[in-house]
Design an enzyme around this catalytic site. Structure first.
Site, PDB file in Angstrom:
ATOM      1  N   GLY A  69       0.667  -1.613  -0.113  1.00 17.19           N
ATOM      2  CA  GLY A  69      -0.147   0.210  -0.541  1.00 17.19           C
ATOM      3  C   GLY A  69       1.041   1.260  -0.105  1.00 17.19           C
ATOM      4  N   SER A  70       1.830   1.185   0.682  1.00 15.35           N
ATOM      5  CA  SER A  70       3.143   2.561   1.430  1.00 15.35           C
ATOM      6  C   SER A  70       3.171   2.702  -0.389  1.00 15.35           C
ATOM      7  CB  SER A  70       3.992   2.059   1.894  1.00 15.35           C
ATOM      8  OG  SER A  70       3.293   1.773   2.642  1.00 15.35           O
ATOM      9  N   ASN A 150      -7.904   4.058   8.696  1.00 13.57           N
ATOM     10  CA  ASN A 150      -7.153   3.135   9.592  1.00 13.57           C
ATOM     11  C   ASN A 150      -7.505   2.834  10.890  1.00 13.57           C
ATOM     12  OD1 ASN A 150      -5.331   5.214   8.442  1.00 13.57           O
ATOM     13  ND2 ASN A 150      -4.291   4.120   9.451  1.00 13.57           N
ATOM     14  N   GLN A 178      -7.560   0.277   3.699  1.00 16.84           N
ATOM     15  CA  GLN A 178      -9.003  -0.327   4.468  1.00 16.84           C
ATOM     16  C   GLN A 178     -10.257  -0.555   3.495  1.00 16.84           C
ATOM     17  OE1 GLN A 178      -8.135  -1.385   8.090  1.00 16.84           O
ATOM     18  NE2 GLN A 178      -5.599  -0.034   7.848  1.00 16.84           N
ATOM     19  N   SER A 198      -3.481  -3.305  -0.959  1.00 17.27           N
ATOM     20  CA  SER A 198      -2.355  -4.153  -0.251  1.00 17.27           C
ATOM     21  C   SER A 198      -3.241  -5.587   0.678  1.00 17.27           C
ATOM     22  CB  SER A 198      -2.598  -3.118   1.286  1.00 17.27           C
ATOM     23  OG  SER A 198      -1.046  -3.941   1.980  1.00 17.27           O
ATOM     24  N   HIS A 200      -2.197  -7.576   2.570  1.00 19.32           N
ATOM     25  CA  HIS A 200      -1.755  -8.065   4.017  1.00 19.32           C
ATOM     26  C   HIS A 200      -3.534  -7.513   4.702  1.00 19.32           C
ATOM     27  CE1 HIS A 200       0.001  -4.681   6.486  1.00 19.32           C
ATOM     28  NE2 HIS A 200       0.687  -4.241   5.263  1.00 19.32           N
ATOM     29  N   THR A 236      11.766  -7.725 -10.543  1.00 22.85           N
ATOM     30  CA  THR A 236      11.119  -9.459 -11.238  1.00 22.85           C
ATOM     31  C   THR A 236       9.986  -9.293  -9.797  1.00 22.85           C
ATOM     32  OG1 THR A 236      12.699 -10.082 -11.859  1.00 22.85           O
ATOM     33  CG2 THR A 236      11.481 -11.958 -11.055  1.00 22.85           C
ATOM     34  N   CYS A 323       2.479   6.755  18.822  1.00 21.28           N
ATOM     35  CA  CYS A 323       3.882   5.964  19.556  1.00 21.28           C
ATOM     36  C   CYS A 323       4.266   4.692  19.120  1.00 21.28           C
ATOM     37  CB  CYS A 323       2.923   5.384  20.727  1.00 21.28           C
ATOM     38  SG  CYS A 323       2.129   6.948  21.211  1.00 21.28           S
TER      39      CYS A 323
HETATM   40  C1  LIG Z   1      -1.501  -0.711   5.961  1.00 18.36           C
HETATM   41  C2  LIG Z   1      -2.512   0.463   5.505  1.00 18.36           C
HETATM   42  C3  LIG Z   1      -0.918   1.056   3.937  1.00 18.36           C
HETATM   43  C4  LIG Z   1       0.472   0.566   4.154  1.00 18.36           C
HETATM   44  O1  LIG Z   1       0.291  -0.131   3.338  1.00 18.36           O
HETATM   45  P1  LIG Z   1       1.293  -1.264   3.515  1.00 18.36           P
HETATM   46  O2  LIG Z   1       1.058  -2.241   2.228  1.00 18.36           O
HETATM   47  O3  LIG Z   1       2.070  -1.637   4.642  1.00 18.36           O
HETATM   48  O4  LIG Z   1       2.460  -1.259   3.166  1.00 18.36           O
HETATM   49  C5  LIG Z   1      -1.579   2.787   3.952  1.00 18.36           C
HETATM   50  N1  LIG Z   1      -2.331   2.824   3.668  1.00 18.36           N
HETATM   51  C6  LIG Z   1      -3.935   2.783   4.662  1.00 18.36           C
HETATM   52  C7  LIG Z   1      -4.565   3.098   5.331  1.00 18.36           C
HETATM   53  C8  LIG Z   1      -3.111   1.173   5.364  1.00 18.36           C
HETATM   54  O5  LIG Z   1      -3.803   1.018   6.272  1.00 18.36           O
END
Ligand SMILES: *Cc1c(COP(=O)(O)O)cnc(C)c1O
Length: 394
Positions: A69-70, A150, A178, A198, A200, A236, A323
């Site tokens: 996601g990042s 999130n 999310q 993302s 995960h 890749t 935190c």
């Molecule tokens: C987890 C999250 C991300 C980052 O995703 P990653 O796959 O961990 O880099 C970005 N935006 C939101 C809203 C998220 O909850």
């Protein structure tokens, strides 16, 4: 252990792991290779792209695979910003409670000469299409508003904001990390130009994500190198993870309604139960929220102590605040919805998935009030509050 931190990451499903295994053991070719093993990998890559596109109402060519996601957020924002700059448009609109993947990219773009304006969010944790429309200027090139928050779980009116952006000819990005796999998404219906997701966060593997970019939007590369992903993302492809992501999104989409119903019922019990704790407050709108995420503030305690004691009681939760990054600043999200510092420090995020049970909720509703009471009994701030030396905020 009760796992109630699904907004941080989810457990990969068995079906996802099984779908991935052949791509470690058998189909290990490089999708860019011309030989048969390579072409088998390329076919699997294409199939995964088709599946993910279908789940979003997009076409396969509009999907670019990323490391998560990042990266998708970084690439979406930079691409839209650089496209805007070419037309002399350098104003970017976003919100105060975006994920740091968005906020920090915007900070970097500011240093490159872009003007970034962060819209305030309401105490309910919502932004409106009217706010966006009022703030759009002649030189606005991009609006970025997250789909579901999130930390507090609130869902933004993405379709309405998309309509406003479309009408004004401004590119619209949404961080849907999310939301994807949890609420229905159709990029055309919603008028979304760029969307990040993302794996995960919906029972897929970590380290893989996707960026949807509406056909015609030229992406800028963040990672330079080979010509993978039509030259827009070198490296890749992580085929096992990409296959796992496609399986996870397909499964999540197929069971969207029933999962949402089940998880929402659990969440409602949590909210009702936790609301009984004196001097507490739910963060974010009561109803405009993703099925699984609940965030509360409890006055007079520290979120971190609460987390550690809950962990000892067998409950994995989150403070939902920054935190964890080692900073003592309270969550920018809770400050954005107007929680004062001292209250924002005492936050707890519980995020459920369809794997959680009624018994999990029973245990949480037994343990959280017990731990809050225990921490308050030792808190000098709480003593002052009770003695009337300080005023209760909640
Ligand atoms: C987890 C999250 C991300 C980052 O995703 P990653 O796959 O961990 O880099 C970005 N935006 C939101 C809203 C998220 O909850």
């Amino acid at each position: 252990m009760i796992y109630a931190d699904n907004a941080a990451t989810t457990k990969p499903s068995k079906a996802v792991i099984e779908a991935m295994l052949p791509y470690f053991e058998e189909v290990y070719g490089n999708p860019s290779s011309l030989h048969t093993p390579g072409q088998k990998a390329a076919e699997a890559l294409q199939l995964a792209r088709e599946k993910i596109a279908a789940c979003l109402g997009a076409s396969p060519k509009e999907i670019t695979f990323t490391s998560g996601g990042s990266e998708a957020d970084n690439q979406a924002l930079r691409s839209a910003a650089y496209l805007g700059k070419r037309n002399g448009k350098t104003h970017i609109l976003s919100t105060a409670f975006e994920h740091h993947a968005v906020l920090h990219t915007l900070k970097a773009l500011e240093k490159e000469g872009f003007t970034v304006e962060l819209l305030p969010v309401s105490p309910e944790g919502l932004v409106t299409a009217e706010q966006v429309e009022t703030a759009i200027r002649e030189d606005t090139c991009l609006v970025s508003v997250m789909f579901a928050q999130n930390e507090i779980g609130t869902i933004q009116p993405i379709g309405e904001i998309g309509e406003v952006c479309h009408r004004h000819g401004v590119l619209f990005h949404t961080d849907a990390v999310q939301a994807a796999g949890h609420i229905a998404i159709d990029v055309r219906d919603l008028n979304v130009d760029l969307l990040s997701l993302s794996a995960h966060k919906f029972h897929g593997p970590k380290g893989v994500g996707a960026l949807y970019a509406r056909s015609g939007i030229r992406l800028s590369s963040i990672i330079e190198g080979g010509a993978q992903e039509r030259g827009k993302r070198a490296g890749t492809e992580n085929l096992p993870a990409i296959v796992g992501m496609a399986k996870a999104l397909e499964d999540a989409t197929a069971h969207l309604e029933e999962n949402a119903q089940k998880v929402t019922a659990l969440r409602e019990r949590l909210i009702e139960g936790l609301s009984k704790i004196p001097h507490s407050a739910l963060n974010g709108d009561r109803y405009a929220r993703v099925p699984g995420t609940v965030n509360f503030c409890f006055e007079g305690i520290e979120g971190e102590s609460l987390l550690l004691l809950l962990d000892m009681a067998g409950i994995a939760a989150s403070s939902g605040s920054a935190c964890t990054s080692g900073s003592l600043d309270p969550s920018h999200v809770l400050l954005a919805i107007g929680r004062p510092h001292e209250v924002a420090h005492g936050s707890l995020r519980l995020s459920l998935s369809e794997e959680n049970t009624d018994e999990d909720v029973d245990t949480i509703l037994k343990e959280v009030p017990r731990v809050v009471e225990y921490l308050r009994s030792m808190s000098p701030v709480w003593k002052d509050l009770v003695a009337g030396k300080r005023k209760f905020i909640l």
